[in-house]
Design an enzyme around this catalytic site. Structure first.
Site, mmCIF file in Angstrom:
data_model
loop_
_atom_site.group_PDB
_atom_site.id
_atom_site.type_symbol
_atom_site.label_atom_id
_atom_site.label_comp_id
_atom_site.label_asym_id
_atom_site.label_seq_id
_atom_site.Cartn_x
_atom_site.Cartn_y
_atom_site.Cartn_z
ATOM 1 N N GLN A 140 0.842 -1.200 0.000
ATOM 2 C CA GLN A 140 0.000 0.000 0.000
ATOM 3 C C GLN A 140 0.879 1.254 0.000
ATOM 4 O OE1 GLN A 140 -2.869 0.507 -0.742
ATOM 5 N NE2 GLN A 140 -3.923 2.080 0.433
ATOM 6 N N HIS A 177 -2.135 -3.913 0.634
ATOM 7 C CA HIS A 177 -2.201 -4.304 -0.781
ATOM 8 C C HIS A 177 -2.746 -3.084 -1.512
ATOM 9 C CE1 HIS A 177 -3.649 -7.540 -3.916
ATOM 10 N NE2 HIS A 177 -2.776 -6.675 -4.417
ATOM 11 N N LEU A 178 -2.072 -2.637 -2.549
ATOM 12 C CA LEU A 178 -2.340 -1.337 -3.159
ATOM 13 C C LEU A 178 -3.813 -1.169 -3.533
ATOM 14 C CD1 LEU A 178 -1.222 1.350 -4.127
ATOM 15 C CD2 LEU A 178 -0.599 0.250 -6.290
ATOM 16 N N HIS A 179 -4.431 -0.124 -2.975
ATOM 17 C CA HIS A 179 -5.848 0.141 -3.250
ATOM 18 C C HIS A 179 -6.190 1.582 -2.916
ATOM 19 C CE1 HIS A 179 -5.875 -0.725 1.077
ATOM 20 N NE2 HIS A 179 -7.056 -0.104 1.149
ATOM 21 N N TYR A 180 -7.210 2.084 -3.604
ATOM 22 C CA TYR A 180 -7.782 3.413 -3.352
ATOM 23 C C TYR A 180 -9.270 3.236 -3.045
ATOM 24 C CZ TYR A 180 -3.581 5.608 -5.333
ATOM 25 O OH TYR A 180 -2.286 6.016 -5.567
#
Length: 341
Positions: A140, A177-180
Site C-alpha cells: 500500500q 495491498h495497493l488500493h484506493y
C-alpha cells in the site's frame, strides 16, 4: 471497461443532475446496486444520522455504527515500508461476486489488470475499491501509475459527488495491498473550493484548516500525467522519510479562485503528512483517515455523534497533522523549487 482521454470530463456543474452520469457512473452504480440486492456486503448501508456541524469548516458528520462494528479486522501495520505479505488477507482473496469490472485505458492496454471491487463494509453510496495492478501484489504505497489511474477514474465520472482517497501505511490503511477508496458523497464540502496558499512550483498549502496539508490541481493544459508526477514527488519524499500520509482527490475550483461559480474546472489532490495511526486507535469518536481529514466524519457510536462539535473535531485533526506538517513544510518547499518542477 475500456476508456481513453476523450472520455474525460474536465468541467462539471457543481450541482449536477443524475442525467449527467456517464457510462462509467451508470455501470459502476448499476453493478454496485446489484451487489447490494444480492447481499454481497457485510451489511446494508445504513447511515442512521447525518448533519453538518455548526462552525466555519462545515464538517459533515455521519453515524455509521455498522462500519465500526462489522468491518474486517485491520491488518497490523507497523511501518510505512512494510512489504506485501501473501500470507495475510489481500485482494486476490476476495470472492468472485465482489468484483465489479476491470478497467483499461484502451483495448491495446497490456498492463496488469486494474479492477474495481465493492467495499464490503461501505461508508457511503457506491463505496468501491480501485485496485491498480491487482495481481502484481504491491504494498500500500502510492506510486506514479496508481495516482494517475486514480485521477483518470475520477475524470471518467460526470458527478461532482465522486471522491477518491488513499490511506497509506500507518495512516489507517487496513490492508497492505495497493488500493484506493472511491465513493459518492452528494454534499458540498469546504475543501472543494477553500482558499489555499502557494508554496512552490505546482505545490500549494492548506493552512487555514485544522489539518494543514499540501494541495495540487490539474494543470491548465489538463495533463493528468503532470499532476500525478507532482503528487508522486511528494508521496515518494514522505515515504522515504518514513512519514505516514493520506491522499484525497475531489472535483473543485481552481486553487486561485475564491468562488467556484456554477462549474468546477479542475481536480484537487490533497496530501496530508500525519502522525502514525497507531497513536490514534480507539481514542476518538472517529478514525482520522482520508475521509475525516477531508471533513467527512464517520462516527462510531450514537452518543459520540450527538456530542460532537467542530471544536472537538478540529482538535483531533490538528493533533494528527499540525506537527508533521510543520516538520516537512520547508523541505517540501525546496523539493518543488529544485527537484520536482
Amino acid at each position: 471497461m475500456f476508456y481513453c482521454e476523450d472520455d474525460f470530463i474536465y468541467e462539471i456543474r457543481r450541482i449536477a443532475a443524475e442525467s449527467s452520469n456517464t457510462k462509467f457512473d451508470i455501470r459502476l452504480q448499476s453493478q454496485w446496486n446489484s451487489a447490494v440486492e444480492n447481499g454481497y456486503f457485510r451489511y446494508r448501508l445504513n447511515i442512521k444520522h447525518s448533519r453538518t456541524l455548526p462552525g466555519k469548516y462545515s464538517f459533515l458528520a455521519q453515524l455509521n455504527t455498522d462500519r465500526h462494528l462489522n468491518r474486517r479486522a485491520p491488518e497490523e501495520i507497523t511501518c510505512v515500508s512494510q512489504p506485501f505479505d501473501a500470507t495475510k488477507f489481500n485482494f486476490t482473496n476476495v470472492k468472485n461476486e465482489e468484483y465489479l469490472f476491470e478497467i483499461k485505458r484502451n483495448s491495446a492496454d497490456e498492463s496488469v489488470g486494474h479492477f474495481l471491487i465493492i467495499n464490503v463494509s461501505p461508508l457511503e453510496y457506491g463505496h468501491t475499491l480501485l485496485l491498480p495492478g491487482l495481481f502484481s501484489c504491491l504494498p500500500q504505497v502510492a506510486n506514479l501509475e496508481s495516482i494517475r489511474l486514480a485521477v483518470e477514474v475520477l475524470l471518467l465520472s460526470g458527478s461532482p459527488a465522486l471522491r477518491v482517497g488513499f490511506n497509506g501505511l500507518c495512516a489507517f490503511a487496513s490492508v497492505n495491498h495497493l488500493h484506493y477508496h472511491m465513493y459518492y458523497l452528494h454534499h458540498h464540502m469546504l475543501l472543494e473550493n477553500v482558499k489555499v496558499d502557494h508554496l512552490s512550483g505546482p505545490c500549494y498549502q492548506l493552512v487555514d484548516y485544522p489539518a494543514p496539508g499540501f494541495v495540487f490541481q490539474l494543470p491548465e493544459n489538463r495533463s493528468v500525467v503532470d499532476l500525478a508526477r507532482s503528487v508522486c514527488c511528494l508521496t515518494e519524499y514522505l515515504q522515504n522519510a518514513n512519514i505516514p500520509h493520506n491522499l484525497f482527490i475531489t472535483r473543485g475550483s481552481r486553487l486561485h479562485e475564491a468562488d467556484a461559480g456554477e462549474v468546477y474546472t479542475t481536480v484537487r489532490v490533497y496530501v496530508w503528512a500525519r502522525k502514525p495511526s497507531a497513536t490514534a486507535k480507539d481514542l476518538y469518536a472517529f478514525n482520522p483517515a482520508l475521509c475525516e481529514l477531508f471533513g467527512h466524519l464517520i462516527i462510531k457510536t450514537e452518543p459520540e455523534y450527538w456530542s460532537l462539535t467542530e471544536e472537538k473535531v478540529a482538535a483531533v485533526l490538528s493533533d494528527i497533522c499540525q506537527e508533521p506538517f510543520a516538520k516537512v513544510q520547508e523541505n517540501v518547499r525546496h523539493l518543488f523549487e529544485h527537484h520536482c518542477t
